[in-house]
Write a protein that holds these residues in place. Structure first.
Motif, PDB file in Angstrom:
ATOM      1  N   THR A  69       8.020   2.795   6.922  1.00 40.70           N
ATOM      2  CA  THR A  69       6.671   3.279   7.226  1.00 40.70           C
ATOM      3  C   THR A  69       5.735   2.118   7.538  1.00 40.70           C
ATOM      4  N   GLY A 106       0.809  -1.209   0.000  1.00 37.67           N
ATOM      5  CA  GLY A 106       0.000   0.000   0.000  1.00 37.67           C
ATOM      6  C   GLY A 106       0.843   1.258   0.000  1.00 37.67           C
ATOM      7  N   GLU A 107       1.921   1.283   0.778  1.00 36.44           N
ATOM      8  CA  GLU A 107       2.809   2.444   0.799  1.00 36.44           C
ATOM      9  C   GLU A 107       3.537   2.610  -0.529  1.00 36.44           C
ATOM     10  N   SER A 108       3.942   1.503  -1.142  1.00 33.57           N
ATOM     11  CA  SER A 108       4.676   1.575  -2.407  1.00 33.57           C
ATOM     12  C   SER A 108       3.791   2.072  -3.541  1.00 33.57           C
ATOM     13  N   VAL A 109       2.514   1.675  -3.528  1.00 31.40           N
ATOM     14  CA  VAL A 109       1.594   2.097  -4.587  1.00 31.40           C
ATOM     15  C   VAL A 109       1.272   3.580  -4.480  1.00 31.40           C
ATOM     16  N   ASN A 110       1.151   4.084  -3.245  1.00 34.37           N
ATOM     17  CA  ASN A 110       0.696   5.460  -3.038  1.00 34.37           C
ATOM     18  C   ASN A 110       1.822   6.490  -2.953  1.00 34.37           C
ATOM     19  N   SER A 111       3.062   6.079  -3.097  1.00 34.34           N
ATOM     20  CA  SER A 111       4.165   7.034  -3.001  1.00 34.34           C
ATOM     21  C   SER A 111       5.284   6.627  -3.947  1.00 34.34           C
ATOM     22  N   ASP A 112       6.133   7.604  -4.255  1.00 36.35           N
ATOM     23  CA  ASP A 112       7.296   7.373  -5.112  1.00 36.35           C
ATOM     24  C   ASP A 112       8.583   7.332  -4.307  1.00 36.35           C
ATOM     25  N   ASN A 131       9.528   3.157   2.372  1.00 39.43           N
ATOM     26  CA  ASN A 131       8.188   2.544   2.427  1.00 39.43           C
ATOM     27  C   ASN A 131       8.156   1.378   3.409  1.00 39.43           C
TER      28      ASN A 131
END
Length: 344
Positions: A46, A31-37, A43
Motif C-alpha cells: 500500500t 502510517g499504514e502499519s499504525v492504522n491497520s492490523d 502495508n
C-alpha cells in the motif's frame, strides 16, 4: 561547460530525489502499519502504491534542492567563478540549469505516470464481478448540481441527490433517487425510487425508470472518475476529463484545480532554478555552502507551504485556479530576478 553543469545538477538532483522517496516510503509504511492490523507485506505494498502520488509533489523541490547542491559544489570549487570570468553570462547559466531541470522533471514525471497507468491497468484486469466505487464530489451541469455516493463498476449510479435551480423564477427542487441507469440506445439516464421536495412539499416516490435525467455524461466518466482520484490521474488524463466536461457544459472544480496545479509545477520548477542560481551567485563569496543549502531548504519549504495554502482557494471561492496559482509563482520569479540583479 553545459555538459559539466548539467551532470552536476542531474547527479545531485537524483540523489536528493532517491533520499526523499525512501523517507516518504518509510513514513507511509509506518502510517499504514499504525492504522491497520494487516500483514507487513500488505502495508508495504500500500505504501509503495502511494509513492507515485507523493513523487508528483516531491519532484520540483527535490530537483530544486539537488540543483542548489550541484551548483553550490561548483561554486565552492570556484568553477562558477571561472565560468563567469570567462564571459559566461547569468542568462547562459540559467538556460543550461533550467533546461537540465526541465528535462529531468519531464523524464521523472513520464516514468511516474507510466508506472501509475501500468498498475491501474493490472488492477482492472485482476478485478472480477461487480464492485462498488465511492464518490464524494459534486458535478455542476447547467442549472443542476448532482451528487452520487456510490457507483457500480457497471456504471449504475446509486443514492443520487440533485439540486435543481430553475432558470427563471420558481422554487428550487431537491431530487433524490435510489438508482440511475444509463440507456445506451437513447443516451439518457432513467431514475428509479425518486422523491422530490419543493418548498417543503414532498412528491410521492416514483417507481422503476419513472423519471428521465438528460445528462451528456456517460457511465464511463463516472466510473473512471470514481476509480481514480484527481491527484492520482496523469496530466493527460486530467486534460481529457477537463476537455470532456467543457464539451458537455459540466463543471468540476476539483479536476480543473488539480490540472492547473500540475501545469504550474513546471513554472514553479523554472522559478526555483532561477532562485537557486540567484542564491549561489549572490552569496558565493560571503556565505558557506552549508548555509546556502540551509537557506535554500528554508525558502523551498516556505514556498511549498504557500502553494499548498493558495492551491485550494479556487475550490471554495469563485476564483479561477490560474489566478491563485499565479500569485506565488510571480512572487518567486520577482524575488529571484531581484537577487540576480543584485549579484551583478
Amino acid at each position: 561547460m553545459d555538459l559539466h553543469l548539467g551532470l552536476a545538477v542531474t547527479q545531485a538532483s537524483l540523489l536528493v530525489l532517491v533520499v526523499f522517496l525512501v523517507v516518504s516510503l518509510i513514513f507511509a509504511y509506518i502510517g499504514e502499519s499504525v492504522n491497520s492490523d494487516l500483514p507487513a507485506v500488505v502495508n508495504l505494498r500500500t505504501a509503495i502504491e502511494l509513492l507515485p502520488q507523493q513523487a508528483q509533489v516531491i519532484l520540483p523541490f527535490a530537483i530544486f534542492i539537488g540543483t542548489l547542491i550541484g551548483i553550490g559544489n561548483l561554486a565552492n570549487a570556484n568553477e562558477l567563478t571561472v565560468f563567469r570570468t570567462s564571459g559566461v553570462s547569468q542568462l547562459r547559466l540559467f538556460i543550461t540549469i533550467g533546461s537540465t531541470m526541465l528535462v529531468l522533471y519531464v523524464i521523472c514525471v513520464a516514468a511516474v505516470e507510466g508506472y501509475v497507468a501500468l498498475t491501474q491497468s493490472d488492477r482492472s484486469h485482476e478485478s472480477s464481478g461487480e464492485s462498488i466505487l465511492r464518490s464524494n464530489e459534486w458535478i455542476e451541469e447547467g442549472g443542476s448540481f448532482t451528487f452520487t455516493s456510490e457507483i457500480s463498476d457497471q456504471g449504475e449510479l446509486r443514492n443520487l441527490t440533485q439540486f435543481i435551480v430553475p432558470e427563471g423564477e420558481g422554487p428550487m427542487k431537491i431530487r433524490r433517487a435510489n438508482t440511475a441507469r444509463y440507456d445506451e440506445t437513447s443516451g439518457i439516464w432513467r431514475l428509479s425510487g425518486v422523491v422530490e421536495y419543493s418548498h417543503g412539499s414532498k412528491v410521492e416516490s416514483r417507481g422503476e425508470g419513472s423519471l428521465i435525467w438528460n445528462s451528456r455524461l456517460t457511465p464511463d466518466y463516472f466510473v473512471s472518475k470514481a476509480s481514480v482520484k484527481a491527484k492520482e490521474m496523469s496530466i493527460l488524463a486530467l486534460l481529457h476529463h477537463v476537455s470532456l466536461l467543457d464539451s458537455v457544459g459540466v463543471s468540476n472544480r476539483q479536476l480543473v484545480n488539480e490540472y492547473w496545479v500540475r501545469v504550474y509545477r513546471v513554472f514553479t520548477l523554472i522559478g526555483l532554478g532561477l532562485l537557486a542560481l540567484a542564491f549561489v551567485l549572490s552569496a558565493s563569496r560571503q556565505t558557506a555552502i552549508g548555509t546556502r543549502i540551509a537557506m535554500g531548504l528554508l525558502i523551498g519549504l516556505t514556498f511549498h507551504l504557500v502553494q499548498d495554502f493558495t492551491a485550494p482557494i479556487s475550490l471554495v471561492l469563485p476564483i479561477h485556479p490560474v489566478i491563485n496559482m499565479s500569485v506565488p509563482v510571480i512572487v518567486l520569479f520577482g524575488s529571484s530576478i531581484y537577487l540576480l540583479h543584485r549579484s551583478k
